[in-house]
Design a protein around this motif. Sequence first.
Motif, short mmCIF file in Angstrom:
data_model
loop_
_atom_site.label_atom_id
_atom_site.label_comp_id
_atom_site.label_asym_id
_atom_site.label_seq_id
_atom_site.Cartn_x
_atom_site.Cartn_y
_atom_site.Cartn_z
N GLY A 1 39.53 38.99 35.86
CA GLY A 1 40.00 40.32 35.43
C GLY A 1 39.04 40.98 34.46
O GLY A 1 39.36 42.01 33.87
N THR B 1 41.95 38.32 31.10
CA THR B 1 42.30 39.39 30.15
C THR B 1 43.72 39.90 30.41
O THR B 1 44.46 40.18 29.47
N GLY B 2 44.13 39.95 31.69
CA GLY B 2 45.49 40.40 32.02
C GLY B 2 46.53 39.46 31.42
O GLY B 2 47.53 39.91 30.86
N ARG C 1 49.37 40.22 28.68
CA ARG C 1 50.81 40.01 28.96
C ARG C 1 51.44 39.11 27.90
O ARG C 1 52.58 39.33 27.50
N ILE D 1 39.70 45.11 24.92
CA ILE D 1 39.25 43.99 25.76
C ILE D 1 38.19 43.17 25.04
O ILE D 1 38.25 41.94 25.01
N GLN E 1 32.07 47.08 30.43
CA GLN E 1 32.44 45.68 30.19
C GLN E 1 31.37 44.73 30.76
O GLN E 1 31.11 43.67 30.19
N ARG F 1 35.66 44.75 34.26
CA ARG F 1 36.35 45.63 35.17
C ARG F 1 35.67 46.99 35.30
O ARG F 1 36.09 47.82 36.10
N LYS G 1 43.77 36.15 42.43
CA LYS G 1 42.78 35.68 41.46
C LYS G 1 43.38 34.67 40.48
O LYS G 1 42.82 33.62 40.24
N ARG H 1 55.56 39.24 44.67
CA ARG H 1 55.32 38.74 43.30
C ARG H 1 56.30 39.37 42.32
O ARG H 1 56.74 38.72 41.38
N LYS I 1 46.97 51.69 34.42
CA LYS I 1 45.62 52.07 33.96
C LYS I 1 44.95 50.91 33.23
O LYS I 1 45.59 49.90 32.95
N ILE J 1 49.49 49.32 30.53
CA ILE J 1 49.54 48.34 31.62
C ILE J 1 50.63 48.72 32.62
O ILE J 1 50.43 48.64 33.82
N ARG K 1 56.74 41.08 37.17
CA ARG K 1 55.75 41.86 36.42
C ARG K 1 56.05 43.34 36.54
O ARG K 1 56.20 43.86 37.65
N VAL L 1 43.26 49.20 29.95
CA VAL L 1 43.32 49.35 28.50
C VAL L 1 41.88 49.57 28.00
O VAL L 1 40.92 49.35 28.75
N ARG M 1 46.43 51.02 40.64
CA ARG M 1 45.56 49.90 40.25
C ARG M 1 44.46 49.66 41.29
O ARG M 1 43.31 49.38 40.96
N PRO N 1 43.83 43.87 42.83
CA PRO N 1 45.12 43.38 42.32
C PRO N 1 46.00 42.85 43.46
O PRO N 1 46.24 43.58 44.43
P1 ADP Z 1 45.61 42.51 38.51
O1 ADP Z 1 44.23 42.07 38.82
O2 ADP Z 1 46.64 41.94 39.43
O3 ADP Z 1 45.73 44.01 38.36
P2 ADP Z 1 45.46 41.54 35.75
O4 ADP Z 1 46.37 40.50 35.23
O5 ADP Z 1 44.00 41.21 35.83
O6 ADP Z 1 46.07 41.94 37.13
O7 ADP Z 1 45.58 42.86 34.85
C1 ADP Z 1 46.82 43.49 34.59
C2 ADP Z 1 46.58 44.76 33.79
O8 ADP Z 1 46.00 44.42 32.50
C3 ADP Z 1 45.58 45.76 34.38
O9 ADP Z 1 46.17 46.62 35.34
C4 ADP Z 1 45.09 46.50 33.13
O10 ADP Z 1 46.04 47.44 32.68
C5 ADP Z 1 45.03 45.39 32.10
N1 ADP Z 1 43.71 44.74 32.07
C6 ADP Z 1 43.44 43.44 32.40
N2 ADP Z 1 42.14 43.17 32.26
C7 ADP Z 1 41.55 44.32 31.86
C8 ADP Z 1 40.22 44.71 31.55
N3 ADP Z 1 39.19 43.84 31.64
N4 ADP Z 1 39.98 45.99 31.14
C9 ADP Z 1 40.97 46.87 31.02
N5 ADP Z 1 42.26 46.60 31.31
C10 ADP Z 1 42.56 45.33 31.71
#
Ligand code: ADP
Length: 186
Positions: free
Chosen positions: A87, A31-32, A36, A64, A94, A90, A13, A125, A57, A53, A131, A59, A142, A9
């Motif tokens: 993302g 996915t993030g 959001r 997903i 998955q 993870r 990316k 950021r 942690k 989020i 965020r 989700v 994270r 994080p």
């Molecule tokens: P970053 O890589 O900066 O942590 P992301 O935008 O990829 O940011 O993800 C933000 C949040 O969204 C994660 O901390 C998590 O809570 C959730 N998330 C995103 N993608 C996944 C995933 N594939 N599986 C589970 N949780 C996810």
Amino acid sequence: MNIILFGPPGAGKGTQAKMLCEKYNLLHLSTGEILRNEIEQNSELGKSVKCIIESGKLVSDEIIIEILNLSISNNTKGNFSGYLFDGFPRNINQANLLDSLKIKIDFVLLIEVDESILLQRIITRKESEGRSDDNKEIHASRIEIYLQETEPLIERYSSSHVVKRIDGLGEINEVNQRINAALESF
Ligand code: ADP
């Protein structure tokens, strides 16, 4: 061309993914970002993932899988030359799911950035994007989850895929050039 983009994080990316998708006409599956957007729209899904989020942690895999299937079926691939997974995956579960989708992954990119720099970027950021999961304590959690659950996937992909490690330090354009050079060397 289908690509998975890995990185801790704060590695950049999202920024690099957008540039890559534009250059190679790929569908950006972040996915993030999808989550959001759901939070912003205050949807039932958004409400159910907000706290998770914000605590840093992951989700549940079920959620997903649901959002990913929806995004893929809502965007006919015909218009794109491939997918860029940002993302996702993870964790091992998955990654198995991605295998079952039978999407051939051509490249795995890993953006590497030193941990002390990551924290600095997250703080910056937070100021620009606001965020709610960008703060020191949540970022630490994270990172820990990334190291425990996501980073080991690189090893898994290395045995069967082309994995390119990209130095994520420096200007956005510099990193972008490194990624393009890595892709074009194939
Ligand atoms: P970053 O890589 O900066 O942590 P992301 O935008 O990829 O940011 O993800 C933000 C949040 O969204 C994660 O901390 C998590 O809570 C959730 N998330 C995103 N993608 C996944 C995933 N594939 N599986 C589970 N949780 C996810």
